[in-house]
Design a protein around this motif. Sequence first.
Motif, short mmCIF file in Angstrom:
data_model
loop_
_atom_site.label_atom_id
_atom_site.label_comp_id
_atom_site.label_asym_id
_atom_site.label_seq_id
_atom_site.Cartn_x
_atom_site.Cartn_y
_atom_site.Cartn_z
N ILE A 130 -5.54 3.48 8.36
CA ILE A 130 -6.74 3.63 9.19
C ILE A 130 -7.10 5.10 9.30
CG2 ILE A 130 -7.65 3.41 11.54
CD1 ILE A 130 -5.97 0.83 11.79
N HIS A 131 -6.13 5.94 9.58
CA HIS A 131 -6.39 7.37 9.69
C HIS A 131 -6.85 7.95 8.36
CE1 HIS A 131 -3.70 7.96 13.52
NE2 HIS A 131 -4.86 7.36 13.77
N ARG A 132 -6.23 7.51 7.26
CA ARG A 132 -6.63 8.03 5.95
C ARG A 132 -8.08 7.71 5.66
NH1 ARG A 132 -8.23 7.00 1.40
NH2 ARG A 132 -8.44 4.81 1.99
N ALA A 133 -8.50 6.47 5.93
CA ALA A 133 -9.89 6.07 5.68
C ALA A 133 -10.86 6.86 6.55
CB ALA A 133 -10.04 4.57 5.93
N ARG A 134 -10.50 7.06 7.80
CA ARG A 134 -11.38 7.80 8.70
C ARG A 134 -11.47 9.28 8.33
NH1 ARG A 134 -9.44 5.27 14.58
NH2 ARG A 134 -10.34 3.18 14.27
N ILE A 135 -10.35 9.86 8.00
CA ILE A 135 -10.36 11.28 7.63
C ILE A 135 -11.13 11.51 6.34
CG2 ILE A 135 -8.90 13.22 6.92
CD1 ILE A 135 -8.93 12.61 9.94
N SER A 136 -11.02 10.58 5.41
CA SER A 136 -11.78 10.69 4.16
C SER A 136 -13.27 10.74 4.44
CB SER A 136 -11.45 9.51 3.24
OG SER A 136 -12.23 9.55 2.07
N ALA A 148 -7.16 16.82 16.06
CA ALA A 148 -5.70 16.81 15.94
C ALA A 148 -5.24 16.08 14.68
CB ALA A 148 -5.09 16.17 17.19
N ILE A 149 -5.80 14.89 14.44
CA ILE A 149 -5.36 14.10 13.28
C ILE A 149 -5.86 14.73 11.99
CG2 ILE A 149 -5.58 11.85 12.15
CD1 ILE A 149 -5.60 10.60 14.93
N PHE A 150 -7.08 15.26 12.00
CA PHE A 150 -7.62 15.92 10.81
C PHE A 150 -6.75 17.12 10.43
CE2 PHE A 150 -10.26 18.62 8.26
CZ PHE A 150 -11.14 17.77 7.60
N THR A 151 -6.42 17.94 11.41
CA THR A 151 -5.62 19.14 11.13
C THR A 151 -4.25 18.78 10.59
OG1 THR A 151 -6.79 20.32 12.90
CG2 THR A 151 -4.72 21.27 12.12
N LYS A 152 -3.63 17.75 11.15
CA LYS A 152 -2.32 17.31 10.68
C LYS A 152 -2.40 16.76 9.27
CE LYS A 152 1.50 14.18 11.82
NZ LYS A 152 2.00 13.15 12.79
N SER A 153 -3.46 16.00 8.98
CA SER A 153 -3.59 15.34 7.67
C SER A 153 -4.01 16.30 6.58
CB SER A 153 -4.61 14.21 7.78
OG SER A 153 -4.89 13.65 6.52
N VAL A 172 0.81 -1.21 0.00
CA VAL A 172 0.00 0.00 0.00
C VAL A 172 0.85 1.27 0.00
CG1 VAL A 172 -1.86 1.24 1.23
CG2 VAL A 172 -1.83 -1.27 1.19
N GLY A 173 2.06 1.17 0.56
CA GLY A 173 2.92 2.36 0.62
C GLY A 173 2.70 3.18 1.87
N ARG A 174 1.89 2.68 2.80
CA ARG A 174 1.64 3.36 4.06
C ARG A 174 1.64 2.33 5.18
NH1 ARG A 174 -2.00 6.06 0.59
NH2 ARG A 174 -3.59 4.48 0.94
N SER A 175 1.79 2.81 6.41
CA SER A 175 1.67 1.92 7.54
C SER A 175 0.20 1.59 7.78
CB SER A 175 2.26 2.55 8.81
OG SER A 175 1.41 3.60 9.27
N LEU A 176 -0.06 0.59 8.58
CA LEU A 176 -1.43 0.20 8.89
C LEU A 176 -2.17 1.34 9.57
CD1 LEU A 176 -3.26 -2.28 8.65
CD2 LEU A 176 -2.52 -2.96 10.95
N LEU A 177 -1.55 2.00 10.53
CA LEU A 177 -2.20 3.11 11.24
C LEU A 177 -2.44 4.28 10.30
CD1 LEU A 177 -3.28 4.14 13.92
CD2 LEU A 177 -0.98 5.02 14.44
N GLU A 178 -1.50 4.57 9.43
CA GLU A 178 -1.70 5.65 8.46
C GLU A 178 -2.90 5.38 7.57
OE1 GLU A 178 2.95 7.19 7.92
OE2 GLU A 178 2.13 5.62 6.62
#
Length: 387
Positions: free
Chosen positions: A324-330, A360-365, A316-322
């Motif tokens: 998860i965060h990407r899917a949630r932020i989307s 916090a995660i949304f703002t960073k992403s 995938v080119g990302r870590s598992l946590l990254e």
Amino acid sequence: MTKAKRIQVVPDMSLEYFRQATVGALRYAFNTGRMEFPGRWLDHERYGDISPLVKRDDIHGLIVAAHDAAEEARFADLEIPVVNISNSMSAPRIPVVTQDDVSVGRLAAEHLIDRGCRNFAFWGDKGKSYSDERLQGFRQTLGSRPLQVKLGGRNRVRPHPVFKSMKAFMKTLPPKTGLFATLDDSALYFLRAARELGRSVPDDIAVLGAGDDDFLVEIESVPLSSIRLPAREIGYQAAALLDEMIEKDTRNVDSIRLPVHGISERHSTDALQFEDPVVTKVMRYLRDDITCQASDLIAISGVSRSGLQTRFRAAVGRSLLEEIHRARISQAKHLLATSDLTLENIADRVGFNSAQRLHAIFTKSVGTPPGVFRTRNRAIAATPLHR
């Protein structure tokens, strides 16, 4: 009380995108009371010199869809402010309100990469700025991944030669290709081409369009995934910009590019094409339940934490946590743009344990806080079209 400005909208009403933009302009007029629209100009009136129409109806400003320099010249030479809602020209004379088409291309690439596609293709419209910009974002996001590009365009008058060119292009595409066609109608032609060539969508080729036209995306046997474009908001902001130009008696304004709202995912890209079956299993589980935790994904994978992390990043080119965060932020972005849910409600729906954590995660992403994102991206309120 300030007298309402008399405005006319001159788009291509055969396209849903411009019909929605017109609705957005009407909403601005009805919400603010600062504009009024005389009767719609008939099709035969809109061609040729329109200055007599401007004078007849005492028009103070125009919102137009000018796709080339000759068409633009008809409006640019008028003695009233004009705003263009077509992003077809690379060096427009008239200020443009449109979507960020580079971001459209990036979003398309990200979606197809996330589906596990290993090869990529782009079908665009030669000489059109929106196509060039979408290709730019698509190419940038893909990096060194294999990409085939064809600028074959569209031809409403003689579509058959274009369709033949599409079929020939599709024959060259290897299995597990993600194809992005810059407009929904072109993507539909590719769905038909795939059917005639015996190629399975989405298992062999994933097809993605742009525009999310309610009619077009459902007309084929395989419903079309499509990037949502902010057409109504474009019309609304075009009317606001035109209002400002008339009020200040100026044409010296900057063009505006609005962010895109995401992707409506349907069956045409509903395949996970990762070579690693463990990664495919994990991604499918995550797609079905974005509130799951990393521990849940490790458990269903059947491999160790470190083993899954290694295999996941390779595929995938990302870590598992990254991921998860990407899917949630989307999903959070979609809910912020299209609902009135509180940040606490959204956090709960997408799997974060608090609004603060989501913030916090949304703002960073995303690079901007959720509240600012919502303000910039909210769809125009559903104000009644008749007062």
